[in-house]
Design an enzyme around this catalytic site. Structure first.
Site, PDB file in Angstrom:
ATOM      1  N   TYR A   1       0.556  -1.183  -0.092  1.00  0.00           N
ATOM      2  CA  TYR A   1      -0.122   0.030  -0.168  1.00  0.00           C
ATOM      3  C   TYR A   1       0.834   1.427   0.006  1.00  0.00           C
ATOM      4  CZ  TYR A   1      -4.058  -2.851   1.118  1.00  0.00           C
ATOM      5  OH  TYR A   1      -4.985  -3.810   1.102  1.00  0.00           O
TER       6      TYR A   1
ATOM      7  N   LYS B   1       3.213 -15.527   1.494  1.00  0.00           N
ATOM      8  CA  LYS B   1       3.231 -16.103   0.468  1.00  0.00           C
ATOM      9  C   LYS B   1       4.666 -16.476  -0.016  1.00  0.00           C
ATOM     10  CE  LYS B   1       0.670 -17.451  -3.079  1.00  0.00           C
ATOM     11  NZ  LYS B   1      -0.174 -18.582  -3.034  1.00  0.00           N
TER      12      LYS B   1
ATOM     13  N   ASP C   1      -5.294  -6.829   5.780  1.00  0.00           N
ATOM     14  CA  ASP C   1      -6.837  -6.102   5.273  1.00  0.00           C
ATOM     15  C   ASP C   1      -7.798  -6.945   4.999  1.00  0.00           C
ATOM     16  OD1 ASP C   1      -8.372  -4.264   4.528  1.00  0.00           O
ATOM     17  OD2 ASP C   1      -7.164  -3.320   2.797  1.00  0.00           O
TER      18      ASP C   1
ATOM     19  N   ASP D   1     -10.990  -8.678   7.575  1.00  0.00           N
ATOM     20  CA  ASP D   1     -12.435  -8.464   7.417  1.00  0.00           C
ATOM     21  C   ASP D   1     -12.903  -9.878   7.179  1.00  0.00           C
ATOM     22  OD1 ASP D   1     -12.299  -5.635   7.229  1.00  0.00           O
ATOM     23  OD2 ASP D   1     -13.294  -5.678   5.360  1.00  0.00           O
TER      24      ASP D   1
END
Ligand code: NAD
Length: 356
Positions: free
Chosen positions: A142, A188, A244, A248
């Site tokens: 980000y 990952k 993120d 959620d």
């Protein structure tokens, strides 16, 4: 006498109603546990725009930095939706997080036995779930450079330094020490070099926490495991973009937005807030659920002030009101014995938290 200062940012919509209840509960437990909290109110979001024309006045940043912690309700609403981006309420919150340099976002997910039917998942899958997602908040893809949108091509850069990984990993291991002593680091690493560095660095930090069990999990598997068997997790440690998405996903395990607290912490500062927004559709009606904000106040006591006993009092009181069947309107259809107002819910939790 132990003394703490808390910047109170009520914000917009239901913000003032839910913060008032959190203060009620904090006052009750502080008397019981022998410490004092001094509050300083500050404006943010729409409330600040209305008074000063600015979503985050300088004074708010000063107060937030001077106090030992910030307790925040929520901001935003239709009244301010048409303003230019830099004048909108959300800009105020982003600037506050940046000013406080909060790099770790903590989102606990507790599934209360009495509310297992509020989730879209089967009760037997979620019953007993109690986990925390620790997400790196100010690095990763980000924020990485270079980034650009160039006509036929666009790119972003996922970058982490060992220092950035070390500090967030340390937060996760510290939290695990206060819980079930297990960290699942999500990455990952089978595809991304940045994830390999993440994994190597987390292994190094783990050496300082021999009591904590560490496992590594690829993010695609973690997304699947969260809905397959969420009880296997204690602390989930991950980077900005994976966190993120996973936080959620995890928040939906409980099925109820009015119950979930969060914290964003840095080296010095901590910002404690419910995960929900300002709910303008129900503001001013006395029906908002204050539990997420009250649980955020408990996190503040636990993580910022080390007042574990007072935090335990609040968490236990929340479990008790739910067990006894008290529900605000949002949860009225889940085994409610009595539907109560925002203020009645706050008073009950304050009362139970100060018993014994
Ligand atoms: P929201 O979380 O405010 O509301 C979503 C739904 O959940 C609404 O139906 C609302 O009534 C309900 N709800 C939320 N909190 C509740 C509570 N404590 N008790 C009972 N019901 C509750 O999300 P939204 O409607 O998408 O956004 C409304 C405003 O909030 C927008 O202006 C948005 O930008 C802002 N927002 C602010 C924050 C924040 O301050 N951190 C976060 C998200 C959204």
């Amino acid at each position: 006498m132990r003394r703490y200062s808390v910047a109170l940012i009520k914000g917009d919509g239901i913000g003032p109603e839910i913060i008032d209840e959190a203060v009620k509960v904090l006052d009750a437990v502080s008397v019981k546990e022998g410490f004092e909290i001094a509050y300083k109110e500050a404006l943010l979001g729409g409330a600040a725009i209305d008074v000063t024309g600015d979503p985050i006045p300088e004074e708010t940043i000063r107060i937030a930095k001077e106090c030992d912690a910030v307790l925040f309700g929520a901001i935003g609403g239709p009244k301010w939706d048409d303003l230019p981006r830099d004048k909108r309420p959300e800009t105020g919150l982003l600037k506050l997080r940046k000013a406080l340099e909060v790099f770790a976002n903590l989102r606990p997910v507790t599934v209360y036995d009495e509310l297992v039917n509020a989730s879209t998942l089967k009760p037997e899958v979620i019953q007993g779930t109690d986990l925390v997602v620790v997400r790196e908040l100010i690095g990763g893809i980000y924020f990485g450079q270079p980034r650009a949108y160039e006509g036929e091509k666009a790119y972003n850069t996922m970058v982490y330094t060992k220092d950035e990984v070390r500090r967030i990993a340390k937060v996760a291991f510290d939290i695990a020490m206060k819980r079930k002593k297990k960290v699942t680091s999500v990455d990952k690493a089978n595809v991304l070099e940045v994830s390999q560095l993440w994994r190597d660095t987390v292994n190094e930090v783990a050496a300082d926490f021999p009591e904590v069990a560490l496992e590594h999990m690829y993010v695609d598997n973690a997304a699947m495991q969260l809905v397959r068997d969420p009880k296997q997790f204690d602390v989930i440690l991950t980077g900005n973009i994976f966190g993120d998405i996973l936080s959620d996903e995890a928040s939906m395990l409980s099925g109820s937005i009015g119950l979930l607290p969060s914290a964003s912490v840095g080296k010095e500062h901590g910002l404690y807030e419910p995960i929900h927004g300002s709910a303008p559709d129900i503001a001013g009606q006395g029906i908002a659920n204050p539990i997420a904000t009250i649980a955020s106040a408990a996190m503040m006591l636990r993580y910022q002030f080390g007042e574990e006993k007072a935090a335990d009092r609040i968490d236990e009181a929340i479990k008790r009101v739910l067990k006894e069947g008290y529900r605000t309107k949002d949860l009225a259809s889940f085994d409610a014995k009595e539907v109560v107002t925002t203020s009645e819910m706050g008073s009950l939790i304050a009362q139970y938290a100060s018993e014994v």
